[in-house]
Scaffold this motif. Structure first.
Motif, PDB file in Angstrom:
ATOM      1  N   LYS A 121       0.675  -0.709   0.176  1.00 13.59           N
ATOM      2  CA  LYS A 121      -0.261   0.028   0.247  1.00 13.59           C
ATOM      3  C   LYS A 121       1.114   0.967   0.193  1.00 13.59           C
ATOM      4  CE  LYS A 121      -0.679  -1.541   4.802  1.00 13.59           C
ATOM      5  NZ  LYS A 121       0.905  -2.003   4.348  1.00 13.59           N
ATOM      6  N   LYS A 122       0.706   2.564  -0.800  1.00 18.41           N
ATOM      7  CA  LYS A 122       0.966   3.244  -0.322  1.00 18.41           C
ATOM      8  C   LYS A 122      -0.040   4.887  -0.965  1.00 18.41           C
ATOM      9  CE  LYS A 122       2.214   3.955  -5.159  1.00 18.41           C
ATOM     10  NZ  LYS A 122       3.835   4.238  -6.465  1.00 18.41           N
ATOM     11  N   VAL A 123       0.594   6.006  -0.344  1.00 22.50           N
ATOM     12  CA  VAL A 123      -0.120   7.391  -0.350  1.00 22.50           C
ATOM     13  C   VAL A 123       0.507   7.661  -2.002  1.00 22.50           C
ATOM     14  CG1 VAL A 123      -0.282   9.300   0.659  1.00 22.50           C
ATOM     15  CG2 VAL A 123      -0.248   7.546   2.397  1.00 22.50           C
ATOM     16  N   GLY A 124      -0.527   8.256  -2.603  1.00 21.03           N
ATOM     17  CA  GLY A 124      -0.185   8.519  -4.246  1.00 21.03           C
ATOM     18  C   GLY A 124      -1.155   9.502  -5.172  1.00 21.03           C
ATOM     19  N   GLY A 125      -0.555  10.126  -5.838  1.00 21.48           N
ATOM     20  CA  GLY A 125      -1.664  11.310  -6.637  1.00 21.48           C
ATOM     21  C   GLY A 125      -2.443  10.075  -7.378  1.00 21.48           C
ATOM     22  N   LEU A 126      -3.072  11.236  -8.393  1.00 21.28           N
ATOM     23  CA  LEU A 126      -3.886  10.629  -9.769  1.00 21.28           C
ATOM     24  C   LEU A 126      -2.349   9.914 -10.700  1.00 21.28           C
ATOM     25  CD1 LEU A 126      -5.976  13.690 -11.057  1.00 21.28           C
ATOM     26  CD2 LEU A 126      -6.777  12.073 -10.198  1.00 21.28           C
ATOM     27  N   GLY A 127      -3.109   9.022 -10.915  1.00 20.80           N
ATOM     28  CA  GLY A 127      -1.997   8.047 -11.596  1.00 20.80           C
ATOM     29  C   GLY A 127      -1.256   6.955 -10.750  1.00 20.80           C
ATOM     30  N   ALA A 128      -0.879   7.112  -9.439  1.00 22.57           N
ATOM     31  CA  ALA A 128       0.171   6.916  -9.528  1.00 22.57           C
ATOM     32  C   ALA A 128      -0.336   5.402  -9.595  1.00 22.57           C
ATOM     33  CB  ALA A 128      -0.467   6.918  -7.281  1.00 22.57           C
ATOM     34  N   ARG A 129       0.999   4.247  -9.473  1.00 18.92           N
ATOM     35  CA  ARG A 129       1.565   2.543  -9.629  1.00 18.92           C
ATOM     36  C   ARG A 129       1.443   2.303  -8.964  1.00 18.92           C
ATOM     37  NH1 ARG A 129      -1.366   1.939 -14.746  1.00 18.92           N
ATOM     38  NH2 ARG A 129       0.364  -0.087 -14.722  1.00 18.92           N
ATOM     39  N   LEU A 130       1.519   1.202  -8.431  1.00 26.56           N
ATOM     40  CA  LEU A 130       1.643  -0.123  -7.462  1.00 26.56           C
ATOM     41  C   LEU A 130       2.176  -0.833  -8.044  1.00 26.56           C
ATOM     42  CD1 LEU A 130       1.457   0.282  -4.318  1.00 26.56           C
ATOM     43  CD2 LEU A 130      -0.933  -1.332  -5.740  1.00 26.56           C
ATOM     44  N   ASP A 131       3.060  -1.482  -7.334  1.00 29.99           N
ATOM     45  CA  ASP A 131       3.173  -2.724  -7.550  1.00 29.99           C
ATOM     46  C   ASP A 131       2.857  -4.166  -6.406  1.00 29.99           C
ATOM     47  OD1 ASP A 131       4.761  -2.384 -10.759  1.00 29.99           O
ATOM     48  OD2 ASP A 131       6.821  -2.792  -9.290  1.00 29.99           O
ATOM     49  N   VAL A 132       2.255  -4.740  -7.368  1.00 33.84           N
ATOM     50  CA  VAL A 132       1.274  -5.255  -6.099  1.00 33.84           C
ATOM     51  C   VAL A 132       2.362  -7.485  -6.318  1.00 33.84           C
ATOM     52  CG1 VAL A 132      -1.104  -6.866  -5.414  1.00 33.84           C
ATOM     53  CG2 VAL A 132      -0.750  -5.306  -6.476  1.00 33.84           C
ATOM     54  N   PRO A 133       2.175  -7.349  -5.049  1.00 37.61           N
ATOM     55  CA  PRO A 133       2.848  -8.558  -4.635  1.00 37.61           C
ATOM     56  C   PRO A 133       1.787 -10.448  -5.163  1.00 37.61           C
ATOM     57  CG  PRO A 133       2.885  -7.742  -3.141  1.00 37.61           C
ATOM     58  CD  PRO A 133       1.871  -6.754  -3.637  1.00 37.61           C
ATOM     59  N   VAL A 134       2.805 -11.297  -5.432  1.00 37.00           N
ATOM     60  CA  VAL A 134       2.109 -12.169  -6.039  1.00 37.00           C
ATOM     61  C   VAL A 134       2.776 -13.664  -5.678  1.00 37.00           C
ATOM     62  CG1 VAL A 134       1.250 -13.614  -7.736  1.00 37.00           C
ATOM     63  CG2 VAL A 134       1.303 -11.124  -7.882  1.00 37.00           C
ATOM     64  N   THR A 135       2.047 -14.273  -4.780  1.00 40.00           N
ATOM     65  CA  THR A 135       2.625 -15.564  -4.243  1.00 40.00           C
ATOM     66  C   THR A 135       1.818 -17.121  -4.227  1.00 40.00           C
ATOM     67  OG1 THR A 135       1.649 -15.254  -2.043  1.00 40.00           O
ATOM     68  CG2 THR A 135       3.900 -14.390  -2.343  1.00 40.00           C
ATOM     69  N   HIS A 136       1.812 -17.751  -4.040  1.00 38.48           N
ATOM     70  CA  HIS A 136       0.728 -18.984  -4.504  1.00 38.48           C
ATOM     71  C   HIS A 136       0.422 -18.525  -3.364  1.00 38.48           C
ATOM     72  CE1 HIS A 136      -0.513 -23.510  -4.831  1.00 38.48           C
ATOM     73  NE2 HIS A 136       0.128 -23.073  -6.008  1.00 38.48           N
ATOM     74  N   LYS A 137      -1.093 -19.632  -3.383  1.00 36.30           N
ATOM     75  CA  LYS A 137      -2.432 -19.518  -3.005  1.00 36.30           C
ATOM     76  C   LYS A 137      -2.621 -20.529  -1.973  1.00 36.30           C
ATOM     77  CE  LYS A 137      -5.483 -22.133  -5.513  1.00 36.30           C
ATOM     78  NZ  LYS A 137      -5.865 -22.515  -4.984  1.00 36.30           N
ATOM     79  N   ALA A 139       0.729 -22.039  -0.342  1.00 35.34           N
ATOM     80  CA  ALA A 139       2.266 -21.934   0.035  1.00 35.34           C
ATOM     81  C   ALA A 139       2.723 -21.192  -0.161  1.00 35.34           C
ATOM     82  CB  ALA A 139       2.674 -23.413  -0.149  1.00 35.34           C
ATOM     83  N   SER A 140       2.932 -20.359   0.552  1.00 37.42           N
ATOM     84  CA  SER A 140       3.936 -19.135   0.200  1.00 37.42           C
ATOM     85  C   SER A 140       5.237 -19.234  -0.398  1.00 37.42           C
ATOM     86  CB  SER A 140       4.138 -17.960   1.610  1.00 37.42           C
ATOM     87  OG  SER A 140       2.972 -17.474   1.959  1.00 37.42           O
ATOM     88  N   TYR A 141       5.598 -20.324   0.442  1.00 36.72           N
ATOM     89  CA  TYR A 141       7.498 -20.528  -0.579  1.00 36.72           C
ATOM     90  C   TYR A 141       7.586 -21.095  -1.958  1.00 36.72           C
ATOM     91  CZ  TYR A 141       8.932 -19.974   5.100  1.00 36.72           C
ATOM     92  OH  TYR A 141       8.540 -19.502   6.022  1.00 36.72           O
ATOM     93  N   VAL A 142       6.311 -21.271  -2.757  1.00 32.47           N
ATOM     94  CA  VAL A 142       6.565 -21.446  -3.487  1.00 32.47           C
ATOM     95  C   VAL A 142       7.379 -20.508  -4.386  1.00 32.47           C
ATOM     96  CG1 VAL A 142       5.632 -22.429  -5.512  1.00 32.47           C
ATOM     97  CG2 VAL A 142       4.402 -23.377  -3.585  1.00 32.47           C
ATOM     98  N   ARG A 143       8.931 -20.573  -4.960  1.00 32.29           N
ATOM     99  CA  ARG A 143       9.462 -19.787  -5.324  1.00 32.29           C
ATOM    100  C   ARG A 143       8.887 -19.266  -7.232  1.00 32.29           C
ATOM    101  NH1 ARG A 143      15.776 -21.233  -4.829  1.00 32.29           N
ATOM    102  NH2 ARG A 143      14.858 -21.536  -2.880  1.00 32.29           N
ATOM    103  N   GLY A 144       8.081 -20.479  -7.816  1.00 37.06           N
ATOM    104  CA  GLY A 144       8.051 -20.236  -8.755  1.00 37.06           C
ATOM    105  C   GLY A 144       6.880 -19.058  -9.202  1.00 37.06           C
ATOM    106  N   HIS A 145       6.275 -18.833  -8.124  1.00 41.69           N
ATOM    107  CA  HIS A 145       5.001 -17.783  -8.091  1.00 41.69           C
ATOM    108  C   HIS A 145       5.332 -16.730  -7.565  1.00 41.69           C
ATOM    109  CE1 HIS A 145       2.797 -21.758  -8.397  1.00 41.69           C
ATOM    110  NE2 HIS A 145       1.907 -21.253  -9.540  1.00 41.69           N
ATOM    111  N   PHE A 146       6.946 -15.972  -6.887  1.00 40.49           N
ATOM    112  CA  PHE A 146       6.382 -15.106  -6.740  1.00 40.49           C
ATOM    113  C   PHE A 146       7.134 -14.412  -8.113  1.00 40.49           C
ATOM    114  CE2 PHE A 146       9.837 -16.250  -3.050  1.00 40.49           C
ATOM    115  CZ  PHE A 146       8.980 -16.791  -2.016  1.00 40.49           C
ATOM    116  N   ASP A 147       6.238 -13.212  -7.758  1.00 42.12           N
ATOM    117  CA  ASP A 147       5.515 -12.625  -9.043  1.00 42.12           C
ATOM    118  C   ASP A 147       4.787 -10.882  -8.254  1.00 42.12           C
ATOM    119  OD1 ASP A 147       5.758 -11.584 -11.878  1.00 42.12           O
ATOM    120  OD2 ASP A 147       4.409 -12.872 -12.176  1.00 42.12           O
ATOM    121  N   ALA A 148       4.954 -10.181  -9.231  1.00 42.43           N
ATOM    122  CA  ALA A 148       4.126  -8.610  -9.038  1.00 42.43           C
ATOM    123  C   ALA A 148       4.107  -8.727 -10.111  1.00 42.43           C
ATOM    124  CB  ALA A 148       5.418  -7.570  -8.584  1.00 42.43           C
ATOM    125  N   ILE A 149       2.418  -7.678 -10.262  1.00 39.18           N
ATOM    126  CA  ILE A 149       1.431  -7.045 -10.943  1.00 39.18           C
ATOM    127  C   ILE A 149       1.872  -5.462 -10.577  1.00 39.18           C
ATOM    128  CG2 ILE A 149      -0.883  -7.088 -12.064  1.00 39.18           C
ATOM    129  CD1 ILE A 149      -1.105 -10.221 -11.165  1.00 39.18           C
TER     130      ILE A 149
END
Length: 193
Positions: A121-137, A139-149
């Motif tokens: 989360k962050k505070v931002g103005g119009l058009g602010a972008r956010l990199d949202v982290p992704v993990t396996h639903k 098991a958090s340690y599944v390295r192949g699913h570590f990503d961001a959108i």
């Protein structure tokens, strides 16, 4: 308790057919959904903000259902994450109100996913972008699913708004080969392995 006032939603789906190397057997689908809502606490300090989480719960379930459907249904989803961008008249703690409603909504819609839902989360103005982290639903340690959108909207959030976000994927990164726990080896006991 303030009412939830929704300005708009945005739903985005990405189909990845190639990343170099051999094409995958099936495309990786990644998607996100954003709801731009009025921030009822913008502009002044409020001590008791937790009750607003109850107002956010139905929105979270609706968003999770819509996003899962856009990616092939709940059974197709393997990865997830959540986030919030708070407009500049708010504070970062307002974005934290999305943690439980967004996370529990995805777990419910996806049939009781076990892993913690990663968040940012962050505070931002119009058009602010956010990199949202992704993990396996499951098991958090599944390295192949570590990503961001990366998510964002050209006209949001306005100063008195929040943009709350859910992200989902249908699999690991294409050609994941960084090692670690594989999705096929998940035990599913503790949300970690």
């Amino acid at each position: 308790m303030p009412d939830l006032i929704l300005r708009k939603t945005i739903l985005s789906r990405e189909d990845i057919f190639h990343e170099g190397g051999p094409p995958p057997e099936r495309p990786l689908l990644r998607g996100w959904i954003m709801a731009v809502i009025e921030n009822p606490f913008a502009g002044t300090y409020h001590e008791d903000i937790q009750p607003f989480m109850e107002e956010l719960k139905p929105l979270g379930v609706d968003m999770a259902n819509r996003l899962a459907a856009a990616l092939g249904g709940p059974g197709a989803i393997e990865g997830y994450g959540k986030g919030a961008i708070v407009g500049e008249a708010g504070e970062i703690e307002h974005g934290a109100l999305w943690h439980a409603p967004g996370g529990y909504a995805m777990r419910e819609v996806l049939g009781g996913a076990k892993a913690i839902v990663p968040s940012t989360k962050k505070v931002g103005g119009l058009g602010a972008r956010l990199d949202v982290p992704v993990t396996h639903k499951d098991a958090s340690y599944v390295r192949g699913h570590f990503d961001a959108i990366e998510v964002g909207c050209a006209d949001a959030p306005r100063a008195g708004e929040m943009a709350v976000v859910l992200v989902m994927t249908t699999g690991a990164r294409i050609h994941d080969r960084a090692g670690g726990l594989a999705a096929a080896d998940i035990e599913g006991k503790d949300g970690l392995r």
